[in-house]
Design a protein around this motif. Structure first.
Motif, PDB file in Angstrom:
ATOM      1  N   PRO A   1      33.467  22.493  33.054  1.00  0.00           N
ATOM      2  CA  PRO A   1      33.732  23.915  32.887  1.00  0.00           C
ATOM      3  C   PRO A   1      35.124  24.083  32.283  1.00  0.00           C
ATOM      4  O   PRO A   1      35.839  23.116  32.123  1.00  0.00           O
ATOM      5  CB  PRO A   1      33.671  24.455  34.320  1.00  0.00           C
ATOM      6  CG  PRO A   1      33.961  23.284  35.201  1.00  0.00           C
ATOM      7  CD  PRO A   1      33.566  22.040  34.448  1.00  0.00           C
ATOM      8  N   GLY A   2      35.501  25.262  31.959  1.00  0.00           N
ATOM      9  CA  GLY A   2      36.859  25.474  31.409  1.00  0.00           C
ATOM     10  C   GLY A   2      36.853  26.479  30.278  1.00  0.00           C
ATOM     11  O   GLY A   2      37.909  26.944  29.851  1.00  0.00           O
ATOM     12  N   GLY A   3      35.681  26.834  29.810  1.00  0.00           N
ATOM     13  CA  GLY A   3      35.567  27.913  28.833  1.00  0.00           C
ATOM     14  C   GLY A   3      35.983  27.554  27.428  1.00  0.00           C
ATOM     15  O   GLY A   3      36.245  26.393  27.101  1.00  0.00           O
TER      16      GLY A   3
ATOM     17  N   GLY B   1      33.237  31.156  31.230  1.00  0.00           N
ATOM     18  CA  GLY B   1      31.896  30.657  31.578  1.00  0.00           C
ATOM     19  C   GLY B   1      31.384  29.581  30.630  1.00  0.00           C
ATOM     20  O   GLY B   1      30.370  28.934  30.904  1.00  0.00           O
ATOM     21  N   ASP B   2      32.036  29.411  29.477  1.00  0.00           N
ATOM     22  CA  ASP B   2      31.583  28.390  28.529  1.00  0.00           C
ATOM     23  C   ASP B   2      32.073  27.015  28.983  1.00  0.00           C
ATOM     24  O   ASP B   2      32.830  26.912  29.940  1.00  0.00           O
ATOM     25  CB  ASP B   2      32.122  28.708  27.130  1.00  0.00           C
ATOM     26  CG  ASP B   2      31.569  30.026  26.582  1.00  0.00           C
ATOM     27  OD1 ASP B   2      30.449  30.400  26.968  1.00  0.00           O
ATOM     28  OD2 ASP B   2      32.254  30.674  25.770  1.00  0.00           O
ATOM     29  N   GLY B   3      31.662  25.953  28.295  1.00  0.00           N
ATOM     30  CA  GLY B   3      32.092  24.626  28.739  1.00  0.00           C
ATOM     31  C   GLY B   3      31.724  23.527  27.769  1.00  0.00           C
ATOM     32  O   GLY B   3      31.469  23.784  26.588  1.00  0.00           O
ATOM     33  N   GLN B   4      31.717  22.321  28.267  1.00  0.00           N
ATOM     34  CA  GLN B   4      31.399  21.145  27.441  1.00  0.00           C
ATOM     35  C   GLN B   4      30.423  20.234  28.179  1.00  0.00           C
ATOM     36  O   GLN B   4      30.426  20.184  29.406  1.00  0.00           O
ATOM     37  CB  GLN B   4      32.665  20.334  27.168  1.00  0.00           C
ATOM     38  CG  GLN B   4      33.721  21.042  26.343  1.00  0.00           C
ATOM     39  CD  GLN B   4      34.999  20.208  26.308  1.00  0.00           C
ATOM     40  OE1 GLN B   4      35.020  19.092  25.826  1.00  0.00           O
ATOM     41  NE2 GLN B   4      36.058  20.768  26.852  1.00  0.00           N
ATOM     42  N   VAL B   5      29.651  19.511  27.391  1.00  0.00           N
ATOM     43  CA  VAL B   5      28.665  18.562  27.927  1.00  0.00           C
ATOM     44  C   VAL B   5      28.639  17.369  26.979  1.00  0.00           C
ATOM     45  O   VAL B   5      28.900  17.525  25.782  1.00  0.00           O
ATOM     46  CB  VAL B   5      27.266  19.243  28.014  1.00  0.00           C
ATOM     47  CG1 VAL B   5      26.158  18.224  28.189  1.00  0.00           C
ATOM     48  CG2 VAL B   5      27.221  20.254  29.158  1.00  0.00           C
TER      49      VAL B   5
ATOM     50  N   PRO C   1      44.008  14.838  33.041  1.00  0.00           N
ATOM     51  CA  PRO C   1      43.515  16.167  32.687  1.00  0.00           C
ATOM     52  C   PRO C   1      44.654  17.173  32.535  1.00  0.00           C
ATOM     53  O   PRO C   1      45.510  17.260  33.401  1.00  0.00           O
ATOM     54  CB  PRO C   1      42.627  16.555  33.874  1.00  0.00           C
ATOM     55  CG  PRO C   1      42.328  15.286  34.588  1.00  0.00           C
ATOM     56  CD  PRO C   1      43.443  14.334  34.293  1.00  0.00           C
ATOM     57  N   PHE C   2      44.713  17.876  31.401  1.00  0.00           N
ATOM     58  CA  PHE C   2      45.715  18.942  31.243  1.00  0.00           C
ATOM     59  C   PHE C   2      45.128  20.161  30.539  1.00  0.00           C
ATOM     60  O   PHE C   2      45.690  21.246  30.595  1.00  0.00           O
ATOM     61  CB  PHE C   2      46.953  18.437  30.473  1.00  0.00           C
ATOM     62  CG  PHE C   2      46.748  18.283  28.969  1.00  0.00           C
ATOM     63  CD1 PHE C   2      46.147  17.151  28.458  1.00  0.00           C
ATOM     64  CD2 PHE C   2      47.154  19.285  28.091  1.00  0.00           C
ATOM     65  CE1 PHE C   2      45.953  17.004  27.083  1.00  0.00           C
ATOM     66  CE2 PHE C   2      46.976  19.159  26.719  1.00  0.00           C
ATOM     67  CZ  PHE C   2      46.367  18.008  26.212  1.00  0.00           C
ATOM     68  N   LEU C   3      43.969  19.993  29.902  1.00  0.00           N
ATOM     69  CA  LEU C   3      43.435  21.071  29.059  1.00  0.00           C
ATOM     70  C   LEU C   3      42.073  21.518  29.585  1.00  0.00           C
ATOM     71  O   LEU C   3      41.112  20.742  29.562  1.00  0.00           O
ATOM     72  CB  LEU C   3      43.318  20.532  27.625  1.00  0.00           C
ATOM     73  CG  LEU C   3      42.923  21.523  26.547  1.00  0.00           C
ATOM     74  CD1 LEU C   3      43.916  22.681  26.459  1.00  0.00           C
ATOM     75  CD2 LEU C   3      42.813  20.820  25.190  1.00  0.00           C
ATOM     76  N   GLY C   4      41.997  22.760  30.041  1.00  0.00           N
ATOM     77  CA  GLY C   4      40.722  23.276  30.561  1.00  0.00           C
ATOM     78  C   GLY C   4      39.744  23.641  29.466  1.00  0.00           C
ATOM     79  O   GLY C   4      38.670  23.060  29.340  1.00  0.00           O
ATOM     80  N   PRO C   5      40.112  24.615  28.604  1.00  0.00           N
ATOM     81  CA  PRO C   5      39.126  25.129  27.649  1.00  0.00           C
ATOM     82  C   PRO C   5      39.016  24.306  26.375  1.00  0.00           C
ATOM     83  O   PRO C   5      39.896  23.507  26.055  1.00  0.00           O
ATOM     84  CB  PRO C   5      39.684  26.513  27.305  1.00  0.00           C
ATOM     85  CG  PRO C   5      41.149  26.373  27.455  1.00  0.00           C
ATOM     86  CD  PRO C   5      41.377  25.373  28.562  1.00  0.00           C
TER      87      PRO C   5
END
Ligand SMILES: Cc1cc2nc3c(=O)[nH]c(=O)nc-3n(C[C@H](O)[C@H](O)[C@H](O)COP(=O)(O)OP(=O)(O)OC[C@H]3O[C@@H](n4cnc5c(N)ncnc54)[C@H](O)[C@@H]3O)c2cc1C
Length: 391
Positions: free
Chosen positions: A89-91, A147-151, A238-242
């Motif tokens: 998650p992280g948008g 609500g967006d993210g990565q897979v 980890p440092f970057l959410g979106p």
């Protein structure tokens, strides 16, 4: 192989971002499904090139609804089925440095909100918190859709195919479809370089090769690929959410926009759209790509200068004249469903489109409301089509 041709309820041509979920949902509906791909394993076409960004925040209703459904499935996949698909998650965040981009992005918010999406205009302080280390000079704010993210495209294709196989779907790789069998006007199966397979329902999900299938079938599938380059670094804490989309043309004037994010394993994964598009099917990465991109990324987020790039690659966007996919049953060829022309968003669209394909193939009906499906339907008029502003 036996000399008697095998018979299935449905054949899916192409085991990529769209073909695999289509097979999964067709098998879920109880059909005996065969999936065929010319490459040696699932997801090895453009699916493998995708960097795995998944967002519902588009301006086109069909893309909004299809990607919302993809996100719903992806977010809860591990919890529901136990498999790792690399969901992070992280948008998405679009930082803005110009008035024109501010107006363009703010102009998209009303339609996104109409479809229930959370995408807000946030100030520069908030952007700087979400994207630590971002260049502050000239930063006006931006949009942020949590609500967006990565897979992981590689994981998802394998996992979905495994689940489809548990429901009886068969996979044949290293086999190229060379002919579509006909029974009068209707489709009746396929011939490959290795065998013949019968089915009253055939789904074309051949990505960048779709125009060739159009020729084989005698229908128009105006899909023209163009090239995009990508890369991935060694993992860092980890440092970057979106996933960050930089819309600026860049000082070198050679890129239209580029985007990057940190995946579930800590690697920074990045991609860009060249200002001058390279049409065709070449997958040879250009030597000039990495210096341009590294410069852009370091300029935007200076702390990324310490990253170690592990691999770069080039892949194709299967483009349509209006920048929107071509999906639907083909009235002039009964039994045929097409799901092609996914442009730069086929991975995020895949699950939503797969659900549509199953409904169209089994029930002859769209799941999408008419307002949405009209824009993506097979057979629409491309004259004067627009390309969505934000790819
Ligand atoms: C650098 C880059 C980054 C990207 N990043 C993203 C992203 O972050 N998010 C996103 O949503 N999208 C992204 N995309 C776009 C995405 O990769 C594509 O839109 C998507 O993979 C297309 O899916 P598809 O199923 O149509 O094609 P594919 O995944 O290519 O599947 C088509 C399959 O059909 C097979 N095939 C073709 N012809 C035949 C035949 N005659 N017989 C048998 N098999 C055949 C091919 O081998 C292939 O495996 C990116 C693309 C690139 C290049």
């Amino acid at each position: 192989m036996s000399s008697r041709a095998a018979t299935y309820d449905a054949i899916v041509v192409g085991a990529g971002s769209v073909g695999v979920p289509s097979a999964y949902y067709l098998a879920e509906r109880g059909l005996r499904v065969l999936v065929i791909d010319r490459r040696p394993a699932v997801g090895q076409g453009e699916n493998k090139a995708a960097i795995g960004g998944v967002r519902a925040t588009h301006s086109d209703p069909a893309k909004i609804l299809l990607c919302s459904r993809s996100l719903e499935v992806m977010r809860s996949w591990k919890e529901r089925h136990g498999d790792e698909i690399g969901w992070k998650p992280g948008g998405y965040c679009f930082p803005v440095y110009t008035e024109a981009h501010e107006k363009a992005l703010q102009g998209l918010l009303p339609i996104q909100r109409r479809f229930g999406l959370v995408n807000d205009w946030v100030d520069a302080e908030t952007i700087a918190r979400i994207v630590p280390g971002i260049r502050r000079e000239g930063l006006r704010g931006g949009t942020y859709s949590p609500g967006d993210g990565q897979v992981s495209p590689l994981l998802l294709a394998v996992v979905l195919m495994r689940h489809a196989a548990r429901r009886g779907a068969e996979l044949r790789v290293g086999e190229r479809v060379t002919q579509y069998l006909r029974d009068g006007a209707a489709v009746a199966g396929v011939r490959t370089d290795k065998g013949t397979y019968h089915a009253a329902r055939v789904v074309v999900a051949t990505g960048a090769d779709a125009a060739e299938d159009g020729r084989l079938l005698g229908i128009g599938l105006p899909v023209v690929p163009d090239s995009h380059e990508a890369g991935i670094t060694a993992p860092v804490a980890p440092f970057l959410g979106p996933l960050v989309v930089d819309l600026r043309p860049g000082p070198e004037g050679k890129t239209a926009n580029f985007y990057f994010g940190q995946n579930h394993e800590g690697q920074i994964i990045f991609c860009y759209t060249p200002r001058q598009l390279f049409r065709g099917t070449s997958r040879e990465s250009l030597a000039e790509f990495l210096p341009i991109l590294a410069g852009r990324m370091i300029e935007l987020v200076p702390r990324t200068r310490h990253l170690l790039v592990r691999r770069v690659w080039r892949g194709l966007y299967p483009m349509t004249p209006d920048g929107v996919p071509i999906v639907g049953n083909v009235p002039e060829v009964p039994g045929l469903t097409v799901a092609v022309g996914m442009c730069g968003q086929g991975f995020m669209l895949g699950i939503g489109v797969g659900q549509e394909v199953a409904s169209l193939a089994v029930d002859g009906q769209w799941l999408l409301p008419e307002e949405a499906w009209r824009a993506i339907r097979y057979g629409r008029d491309f004259a004067g089509g627009k390309v969505e502003a934000l790819k």
